[in-house]
Scaffold this motif. Sequence first.
Motif, PDB file in Angstrom:
ATOM      1  N   UNK A  35    -106.174  19.431  28.986  1.00 29.90           N
ATOM      2  CA  UNK A  35    -105.244  18.563  28.263  1.00 29.90           C
ATOM      3  C   UNK A  35    -103.851  19.176  28.221  1.00 29.90           C
ATOM      4  N   UNK A  36    -103.780  20.486  28.013  1.00 30.09           N
ATOM      5  CA  UNK A  36    -102.483  21.171  27.985  1.00 30.09           C
ATOM      6  C   UNK A  36    -101.767  21.023  29.321  1.00 30.09           C
ATOM      7  N   UNK A  37    -102.480  21.247  30.417  1.00 36.62           N
ATOM      8  CA  UNK A  37    -101.878  21.126  31.754  1.00 36.62           C
ATOM      9  C   UNK A  37    -101.403  19.697  32.010  1.00 36.62           C
ATOM     10  N   UNK A  38    -102.209  18.720  31.596  1.00 33.79           N
ATOM     11  CA  UNK A  38    -101.844  17.319  31.796  1.00 33.79           C
ATOM     12  C   UNK A  38    -100.636  16.953  30.954  1.00 33.79           C
ATOM     13  N   UNK A  39    -100.646  17.405  29.708  1.00 31.38           N
ATOM     14  CA  UNK A  39     -99.580  17.084  28.762  1.00 31.38           C
ATOM     15  C   UNK A  39     -98.239  17.665  29.203  1.00 31.38           C
ATOM     16  N   UNK A  40     -98.232  18.975  29.468  1.00 30.36           N
ATOM     17  CA  UNK A  40     -96.974  19.622  29.845  1.00 30.36           C
ATOM     18  C   UNK A  40     -96.610  19.372  31.298  1.00 30.36           C
ATOM     19  N   UNK A  41     -97.618  19.172  32.143  1.00 28.60           N
ATOM     20  CA  UNK A  41     -97.334  18.899  33.546  1.00 28.60           C
ATOM     21  C   UNK A  41     -96.558  17.618  33.739  1.00 28.60           C
ATOM     22  N   UNK A  42     -96.947  16.558  33.008  1.00 31.01           N
ATOM     23  CA  UNK A  42     -96.217  15.293  33.126  1.00 31.01           C
ATOM     24  C   UNK A  42     -94.816  15.404  32.547  1.00 31.01           C
ATOM     25  N   UNK A  43     -94.658  16.220  31.482  1.00 33.97           N
ATOM     26  CA  UNK A  43     -93.326  16.427  30.926  1.00 33.97           C
ATOM     27  C   UNK A  43     -92.407  17.147  31.895  1.00 33.97           C
ATOM     28  N   UNK A  44     -92.951  18.169  32.564  1.00 30.97           N
ATOM     29  CA  UNK A  44     -92.158  18.889  33.565  1.00 30.97           C
ATOM     30  C   UNK A  44     -91.832  17.975  34.746  1.00 30.97           C
ATOM     31  N   UNK A  45     -92.803  17.137  35.110  1.00 30.63           N
ATOM     32  CA  UNK A  45     -92.566  16.179  36.194  1.00 30.63           C
ATOM     33  C   UNK A  45     -91.405  15.257  35.843  1.00 30.63           C
ATOM     34  N   UNK A  46     -91.380  14.768  34.608  1.00 26.94           N
ATOM     35  CA  UNK A  46     -90.293  13.894  34.196  1.00 26.94           C
ATOM     36  C   UNK A  46     -88.956  14.615  34.234  1.00 26.94           C
ATOM     37  N   UNK A  47     -88.941  15.841  33.717  1.00 30.34           N
ATOM     38  CA  UNK A  47     -87.695  16.597  33.665  1.00 30.34           C
ATOM     39  C   UNK A  47     -87.157  16.886  35.063  1.00 30.34           C
ATOM     40  N   UNK A  48     -88.026  17.399  35.939  1.00 29.14           N
ATOM     41  CA  UNK A  48     -87.591  17.730  37.295  1.00 29.14           C
ATOM     42  C   UNK A  48     -87.215  16.469  38.070  1.00 29.14           C
ATOM     43  N   UNK A  49     -87.981  15.380  37.830  1.00 26.26           N
ATOM     44  CA  UNK A  49     -87.669  14.131  38.522  1.00 26.26           C
ATOM     45  C   UNK A  49     -86.313  13.587  38.150  1.00 26.26           C
ATOM     46  N   UNK A  50     -85.962  13.695  36.861  1.00 21.83           N
ATOM     47  CA  UNK A  50     -84.666  13.196  36.415  1.00 21.83           C
ATOM     48  C   UNK A  50     -83.526  14.090  36.886  1.00 21.83           C
ATOM     49  N   UNK A  51     -83.809  15.393  37.048  1.00 17.74           N
ATOM     50  CA  UNK A  51     -82.766  16.320  37.479  1.00 17.74           C
ATOM     51  C   UNK A  51     -82.508  16.245  38.978  1.00 17.74           C
ATOM     52  N   UNK A  52     -83.554  16.000  39.766  1.00 17.44           N
ATOM     53  CA  UNK A  52     -83.434  16.026  41.228  1.00 17.44           C
ATOM     54  C   UNK A  52     -83.162  14.644  41.798  1.00 17.44           C
ATOM     55  N   UNK A  53     -83.889  13.645  41.290  1.00 21.21           N
ATOM     56  CA  UNK A  53     -83.799  12.306  41.871  1.00 21.21           C
ATOM     57  C   UNK A  53     -83.376  11.293  40.815  1.00 21.21           C
ATOM     58  N   UNK A  54     -82.593  10.322  41.239  1.00 20.93           N
ATOM     59  CA  UNK A  54     -82.184   9.237  40.348  1.00 20.93           C
ATOM     60  C   UNK A  54     -82.972   7.961  40.635  1.00 20.93           C
ATOM     61  N   UNK A  55     -84.125   8.115  41.259  1.00 20.62           N
ATOM     62  CA  UNK A  55     -84.950   6.954  41.569  1.00 20.62           C
ATOM     63  C   UNK A  55     -85.595   6.410  40.305  1.00 20.62           C
ATOM     64  N   UNK A  56     -85.436   5.112  40.010  1.00 20.35           N
ATOM     65  CA  UNK A  56     -86.040   4.536  38.808  1.00 20.35           C
ATOM     66  C   UNK A  56     -87.550   4.669  38.799  1.00 20.35           C
ATOM     67  N   UNK A  57     -88.192   4.526  39.968  1.00 22.66           N
ATOM     68  CA  UNK A  57     -89.653   4.565  40.018  1.00 22.66           C
ATOM     69  C   UNK A  57     -90.197   5.918  39.581  1.00 22.66           C
ATOM     70  N   UNK A  58     -89.496   7.017  39.936  1.00 20.30           N
ATOM     71  CA  UNK A  58     -89.947   8.340  39.532  1.00 20.30           C
ATOM     72  C   UNK A  58     -89.916   8.496  38.023  1.00 20.30           C
ATOM     73  N   UNK A  59     -88.838   8.016  37.404  1.00 19.24           N
ATOM     74  CA  UNK A  59     -88.720   8.100  35.955  1.00 19.24           C
ATOM     75  C   UNK A  59     -89.759   7.262  35.254  1.00 19.24           C
ATOM     76  N   UNK A  60     -90.006   6.060  35.774  1.00 21.47           N
ATOM     77  CA  UNK A  60     -90.996   5.168  35.157  1.00 21.47           C
ATOM     78  C   UNK A  60     -92.383   5.782  35.228  1.00 21.47           C
ATOM     79  N   UNK A  61     -92.764   6.297  36.391  1.00 25.25           N
ATOM     80  CA  UNK A  61     -94.089   6.868  36.556  1.00 25.25           C
ATOM     81  C   UNK A  61     -94.286   8.077  35.651  1.00 25.25           C
ATOM     82  N   UNK A  62     -93.280   8.943  35.567  1.00 23.84           N
ATOM     83  CA  UNK A  62     -93.399  10.133  34.729  1.00 23.84           C
ATOM     84  C   UNK A  62     -93.528   9.763  33.263  1.00 23.84           C
ATOM     85  N   UNK A  63     -92.748   8.784  32.817  1.00 25.41           N
ATOM     86  CA  UNK A  63     -92.818   8.367  31.418  1.00 25.41           C
ATOM     87  C   UNK A  63     -94.160   7.742  31.099  1.00 25.41           C
ATOM     88  N   UNK A  64     -94.637   6.884  31.979  1.00 27.82           N
ATOM     89  CA  UNK A  64     -95.937   6.243  31.751  1.00 27.82           C
ATOM     90  C   UNK A  64     -97.061   7.267  31.726  1.00 27.82           C
TER      91      UNK A  64
END
Length: 334
Positions: free
Chosen positions: A272-301
């Motif tokens: 659960x810890x890996x899933x919880x923090x992994x998705x948060x890191x995915x969102x952060x890195x996705x927003x910093x590297x790419x401005x693709x809306x789909x990446x942000x939506x998937x990470x948030x969901x």
Amino acid sequence: MGGSSYLHFVVMAQQGRSPTQQPRNIKSQNITCDSEFHLMRLSEDTDLQPILFGLFLSMYLVTVLGNLLIIVAVTNDPHLHTPMYFFLANLSFVDICFISTTIPKLIVNIQTHSDVITCVGCLTQMSLFVMFLVMDDMLLTAMGYDRYVAICHPLHYPVIMKPHLCVFLVLASYFISFVDSQVHNLIILQPTYFNSIEISNFFCHPSQVLDISCSDSFTKNLVTYFVGAIFGFLPVSGIFFSYYKIFSSIMKIPSSSRQYKVFSTCGSHLTVVCLFYGTGIWEYLGSAVSHSPSNGIMATLMYTVITPMLNPFIYSLRNRDVVSSLKRVYRKKI
């Protein structure tokens, strides 16, 4: 999240609304609002709306039902009245509240073909989102400490993890979470207006609301980095330190079968810890590297919907005690 990194991502503007539309002023003296915000839509395709409605409604119901079953099992079975399951029951309750801050509004918006949310509703949603997000963070940290004591100091476990300490940790988590959410509200409500009525997300994400508020840059950076570090980095550090000590203790056990048995006791929490923090890191890195809306939506969901939905499955499928307890409760009801 994870850990509560308040993250940024870009989405498409609402169809039919001019990009040059002037921002509305929102009077916030006496902490009141008289305007509305516009949330993003996941899709403008009308044929997809019934599918999205059914999908998110099903996921929401599964999440609520799964976490309720965990709470029922822990509450009704005396064998599960231990610190680990006490924290787990509270985590399940927080997960229900966490997903309930965003998905019901999304479902209603899909059904009514609306993207409007009032200013008061937006600030309330944001405040509850931050509170339960941080609460998740704090509870996972408390559960990591519980596993550390159980594995590294098994003889002292009953003495250290007394009921009053468990209650104190949970109450402290609620208090810290409430303070964090109010800090965001106070910062956002400092100016008398917002510079846009567009929320670039399907709910009032703290980073998005902070971006459109007219707070000065120093204040925004203070909230983003300082508060995020306190309520995000410190809990993560505590969990990593706990598991560092746990793994060090496991490596000292000569028997591989005993190593596996000890490791399996904290396997669900680690997943659960890996899933919880992994998705948060995915969102952060996705927003910093790419401005693709789909990446942000998937990470948030992932961390607002998928993670709370998977938690009860992870804990029940990997835990014979929970499964046995649910069977006993079912037999009693029958």
